[in-house]
Motif scaffolding. Structure first.
Motif, PDB file in Angstrom:
ATOM      1  N   SER A   1       1.105  -1.325   0.083  1.00  0.00           N
ATOM      2  CA  SER A   1       0.036  -0.083  -0.220  1.00  0.00           C
ATOM      3  C   SER A   1       0.739   1.154   0.461  1.00  0.00           C
ATOM      4  CB  SER A   1      -1.120   0.124   1.204  1.00  0.00           C
ATOM      5  OG  SER A   1      -0.340  -0.339   1.965  1.00  0.00           O
ATOM      6  N   GLY A   2       1.657   1.216  -0.367  1.00  0.00           N
ATOM      7  CA  GLY A   2       2.791   1.793  -0.060  1.00  0.00           C
ATOM      8  C   GLY A   2       3.644   2.542   0.890  1.00  0.00           C
ATOM      9  N   TYR A   3       4.558   3.026   1.448  1.00  0.00           N
ATOM     10  CA  TYR A   3       5.187   3.613   2.881  1.00  0.00           C
ATOM     11  C   TYR A   3       5.145   5.069   2.854  1.00  0.00           C
ATOM     12  CZ  TYR A   3       8.676   3.133   6.771  1.00  0.00           C
ATOM     13  OH  TYR A   3       8.980   3.506   7.516  1.00  0.00           O
ATOM     14  N   PRO A   4       5.629   5.192   3.615  1.00  0.00           N
ATOM     15  CA  PRO A   4       4.876   7.039   3.550  1.00  0.00           C
ATOM     16  C   PRO A   4       6.613   8.170   3.754  1.00  0.00           C
ATOM     17  CG  PRO A   4       4.455   6.290   6.033  1.00  0.00           C
ATOM     18  CD  PRO A   4       4.403   5.021   5.339  1.00  0.00           C
ATOM     19  N   SER A   5       7.543   7.491   3.659  1.00  0.00           N
ATOM     20  CA  SER A   5       8.205   8.238   3.100  1.00  0.00           C
ATOM     21  C   SER A   5       8.674   6.657   1.779  1.00  0.00           C
ATOM     22  CB  SER A   5       9.298   8.309   4.070  1.00  0.00           C
ATOM     23  OG  SER A   5      10.873   7.982   4.195  1.00  0.00           O
ATOM     24  N   SER A   6       9.511   8.063   1.283  1.00  0.00           N
ATOM     25  CA  SER A   6      10.741   7.242  -0.053  1.00  0.00           C
ATOM     26  C   SER A   6      11.913   6.819   0.394  1.00  0.00           C
ATOM     27  CB  SER A   6      11.571   8.955  -0.817  1.00  0.00           C
ATOM     28  OG  SER A   6      11.697   9.369  -0.086  1.00  0.00           O
ATOM     29  N   ARG A   7      12.342   7.200   1.834  1.00  0.00           N
ATOM     30  CA  ARG A   7      12.907   6.287   2.524  1.00  0.00           C
ATOM     31  C   ARG A   7      13.140   5.067   3.520  1.00  0.00           C
ATOM     32  NH1 ARG A   7      17.873   9.281   3.297  1.00  0.00           N
ATOM     33  NH2 ARG A   7      18.384   8.573   5.749  1.00  0.00           N
ATOM     34  N   HIS A   8      12.948   4.297   2.499  1.00  0.00           N
ATOM     35  CA  HIS A   8      12.764   2.950   3.202  1.00  0.00           C
ATOM     36  C   HIS A   8      13.708   1.969   2.477  1.00  0.00           C
ATOM     37  CE1 HIS A   8       9.920   2.848  -0.255  1.00  0.00           C
ATOM     38  NE2 HIS A   8       9.621   1.985  -0.399  1.00  0.00           N
ATOM     39  N   CYS A   9      13.601   0.445   3.153  1.00  0.00           N
ATOM     40  CA  CYS A   9      14.042  -0.566   1.980  1.00  0.00           C
ATOM     41  C   CYS A   9      13.388  -2.003   2.403  1.00  0.00           C
ATOM     42  CB  CYS A   9      14.897  -1.272   3.137  1.00  0.00           C
ATOM     43  SG  CYS A   9      15.662  -2.827   2.592  1.00  0.00           S
ATOM     44  N   MET A  10      12.367  -1.944   1.062  1.00  0.00           N
ATOM     45  CA  MET A  10      11.511  -3.304   0.571  1.00  0.00           C
ATOM     46  C   MET A  10      12.356  -4.436   0.715  1.00  0.00           C
ATOM     47  SD  MET A  10       8.137  -1.848  -0.730  1.00  0.00           S
ATOM     48  CE  MET A  10       7.341  -3.097   0.524  1.00  0.00           C
ATOM     49  N   GLY A  11      11.904  -5.427   1.909  1.00  0.00           N
ATOM     50  CA  GLY A  11      12.953  -6.761   1.667  1.00  0.00           C
ATOM     51  C   GLY A  11      11.627  -8.382   1.305  1.00  0.00           C
ATOM     52  N   TRP A  12      12.754  -9.019   1.275  1.00  0.00           N
ATOM     53  CA  TRP A  12      11.944 -10.525   0.647  1.00  0.00           C
ATOM     54  C   TRP A  12      13.117 -11.053   2.307  1.00  0.00           C
ATOM     55  CZ3 TRP A  12       7.832 -11.855  -1.257  1.00  0.00           C
ATOM     56  CH2 TRP A  12       7.403 -11.469  -2.594  1.00  0.00           C
ATOM     57  N   PHE A  13      12.245 -12.003   2.846  1.00  0.00           N
ATOM     58  CA  PHE A  13      12.475 -12.551   3.619  1.00  0.00           C
ATOM     59  C   PHE A  13      12.395 -14.558   3.193  1.00  0.00           C
ATOM     60  CE2 PHE A  13      14.640  -9.545   6.235  1.00  0.00           C
ATOM     61  CZ  PHE A  13      14.073  -8.493   6.177  1.00  0.00           C
ATOM     62  N   ARG A  14      12.910 -15.558   4.159  1.00  0.00           N
ATOM     63  CA  ARG A  14      12.148 -16.490   4.304  1.00  0.00           C
ATOM     64  C   ARG A  14      12.256 -17.543   5.349  1.00  0.00           C
ATOM     65  NH1 ARG A  14      16.162 -19.601  -0.360  1.00  0.00           N
ATOM     66  NH2 ARG A  14      18.414 -19.355   1.339  1.00  0.00           N
TER      67      ARG A  14
ATOM     68  N   GLY B   1      17.147 -13.071   6.113  1.00  0.00           N
ATOM     69  CA  GLY B   1      17.113 -11.999   5.012  1.00  0.00           C
ATOM     70  C   GLY B   1      17.442 -11.749   3.953  1.00  0.00           C
ATOM     71  N   ILE B   2      17.209 -11.702   2.900  1.00  0.00           N
ATOM     72  CA  ILE B   2      17.792 -12.803   0.908  1.00  0.00           C
ATOM     73  C   ILE B   2      17.550 -11.663  -0.012  1.00  0.00           C
ATOM     74  CG2 ILE B   2      17.093 -14.613   1.814  1.00  0.00           C
ATOM     75  CD1 ILE B   2      14.826 -14.711  -0.325  1.00  0.00           C
ATOM     76  N   ALA B   3      16.573 -10.502   0.047  1.00  0.00           N
ATOM     77  CA  ALA B   3      17.307  -9.599  -0.544  1.00  0.00           C
ATOM     78  C   ALA B   3      15.749  -8.235  -0.167  1.00  0.00           C
ATOM     79  CB  ALA B   3      16.364  -9.825  -2.040  1.00  0.00           C
ATOM     80  N   GLY B   4      17.385  -7.243  -0.881  1.00  0.00           N
ATOM     81  CA  GLY B   4      16.335  -5.962  -0.312  1.00  0.00           C
ATOM     82  C   GLY B   4      16.761  -4.998  -0.979  1.00  0.00           C
ATOM     83  N   ILE B   5      16.032  -3.798  -0.861  1.00  0.00           N
ATOM     84  CA  ILE B   5      15.552  -2.934  -2.163  1.00  0.00           C
ATOM     85  C   ILE B   5      15.031  -1.774  -1.925  1.00  0.00           C
ATOM     86  CG2 ILE B   5      13.395  -3.663  -3.206  1.00  0.00           C
ATOM     87  CD1 ILE B   5      14.930  -2.764  -5.865  1.00  0.00           C
ATOM     88  N   ARG B   6      15.536  -0.713  -1.810  1.00  0.00           N
ATOM     89  CA  ARG B   6      15.597   1.115  -2.142  1.00  0.00           C
ATOM     90  C   ARG B   6      14.445   1.084  -3.097  1.00  0.00           C
ATOM     91  NH1 ARG B   6      22.055   3.059  -0.947  1.00  0.00           N
ATOM     92  NH2 ARG B   6      21.871   2.558   1.385  1.00  0.00           N
TER      93      ARG B   6
ATOM     94  N   GLY C   1      14.391   3.935   6.188  1.00  0.00           N
ATOM     95  CA  GLY C   1      15.302   4.184   6.852  1.00  0.00           C
ATOM     96  C   GLY C   1      16.511   3.267   5.490  1.00  0.00           C
ATOM     97  N   THR C   2      17.591   3.529   5.095  1.00  0.00           N
ATOM     98  CA  THR C   2      17.779   2.939   4.049  1.00  0.00           C
ATOM     99  C   THR C   2      19.476   2.182   3.814  1.00  0.00           C
ATOM    100  OG1 THR C   2      19.411   5.267   3.348  1.00  0.00           O
ATOM    101  CG2 THR C   2      17.521   4.999   2.292  1.00  0.00           C
ATOM    102  N   TYR C   3      18.747   1.427   5.594  1.00  0.00           N
ATOM    103  CA  TYR C   3      20.540   0.674   5.550  1.00  0.00           C
ATOM    104  C   TYR C   3      19.653  -0.694   4.979  1.00  0.00           C
ATOM    105  CZ  TYR C   3      22.331   4.714   7.247  1.00  0.00           C
ATOM    106  OH  TYR C   3      23.461   6.308   7.423  1.00  0.00           O
ATOM    107  N   CYS C   4      20.073  -1.524   4.046  1.00  0.00           N
ATOM    108  CA  CYS C   4      19.029  -2.571   3.440  1.00  0.00           C
ATOM    109  C   CYS C   4      20.264  -2.869   4.272  1.00  0.00           C
ATOM    110  CB  CYS C   4      18.643  -2.527   2.136  1.00  0.00           C
ATOM    111  SG  CYS C   4      18.016  -2.007   0.930  1.00  0.00           S
ATOM    112  N   VAL C   5      20.924  -3.653   4.044  1.00  0.00           N
ATOM    113  CA  VAL C   5      21.873  -4.480   4.708  1.00  0.00           C
ATOM    114  C   VAL C   5      21.755  -4.935   5.916  1.00  0.00           C
ATOM    115  CG1 VAL C   5      24.196  -5.521   4.916  1.00  0.00           C
ATOM    116  CG2 VAL C   5      23.990  -4.463   2.682  1.00  0.00           C
ATOM    117  N   ASP C   6      21.260  -3.688   7.157  1.00  0.00           N
ATOM    118  CA  ASP C   6      20.933  -3.865   8.198  1.00  0.00           C
ATOM    119  C   ASP C   6      19.127  -5.103   8.274  1.00  0.00           C
ATOM    120  OD1 ASP C   6      19.872  -2.186  10.821  1.00  0.00           O
ATOM    121  OD2 ASP C   6      22.053  -3.157  11.265  1.00  0.00           O
ATOM    122  N   TYR C   7      19.022  -4.456   7.488  1.00  0.00           N
ATOM    123  CA  TYR C   7      17.231  -4.523   7.479  1.00  0.00           C
ATOM    124  C   TYR C   7      17.318  -5.922   7.166  1.00  0.00           C
ATOM    125  CZ  TYR C   7      12.316  -5.526   6.470  1.00  0.00           C
ATOM    126  OH  TYR C   7      11.098  -5.804   6.220  1.00  0.00           O
ATOM    127  N   LEU C   8      18.206  -6.927   6.559  1.00  0.00           N
ATOM    128  CA  LEU C   8      18.179  -7.965   5.975  1.00  0.00           C
ATOM    129  C   LEU C   8      18.472  -8.862   7.228  1.00  0.00           C
ATOM    130  CD1 LEU C   8      19.294  -8.225   2.433  1.00  0.00           C
ATOM    131  CD2 LEU C   8      16.990  -7.888   2.829  1.00  0.00           C
TER     132      LEU C   8
END
Length: 123
Positions: A24-37, A46-51, A99-106
């Protein structure tokens, strides 16, 4: 934020699948979307993330085989999976974190928003 995964299923080793996550969208452009399994009896991975700008990050376990992408106009992220192995069998979840730290998020998997998951079985 609502997220709904689709595209899971059963496939033979060596095959391909593409997962989708409508959100549905994230309220800030500064985010990381990720796939986990998560496989039975194992920790979530955490396997993949994208800004938002398309910068992508991958776990070593899937690098070179999986590709994450996003369509910002349609609010969808994808996970193209190729050369699937039996060890890829798991429930796959998409999530988002500010936030934009995808590696940390994964690594942490500490976002507040998750989809319901879609099962991928490789035999």
């Amino acid at each position: 934020v609502q997220l709904v995964e689709s595209g899971g299923g059963s496939v033979q080793a060596g095959g391909s699948l593409r997962l989708s996550c409508a959100h549905s969208g994230y309220p800030s452009s500064r985010h990381c979307m990720g796939w986990f399994r998560q496989a039975p009896g194992k920790a979530r991975e955490g396997i993949a993330g994208i800004r938002r700008n398309g910068d992508a990050y991958y776990a070593d376990s899937v690098k070179g085989r999986f590709t994450i992408s996003r369509d910002n106009a349609k609010n969808i992220i994808y996970l193209q999976m190729k050369s699937l192995k039996p060890e890829d069998t798991a429930t796959y979840y998409c999530g988002v974190r500010g936030g934009t730290y995808c590696v940390d998020y994964l690594r942490r998997g500490d976002g507040s928003y998750w989809g319901q998951g879609t099962q991928v079985t490789v035999s």
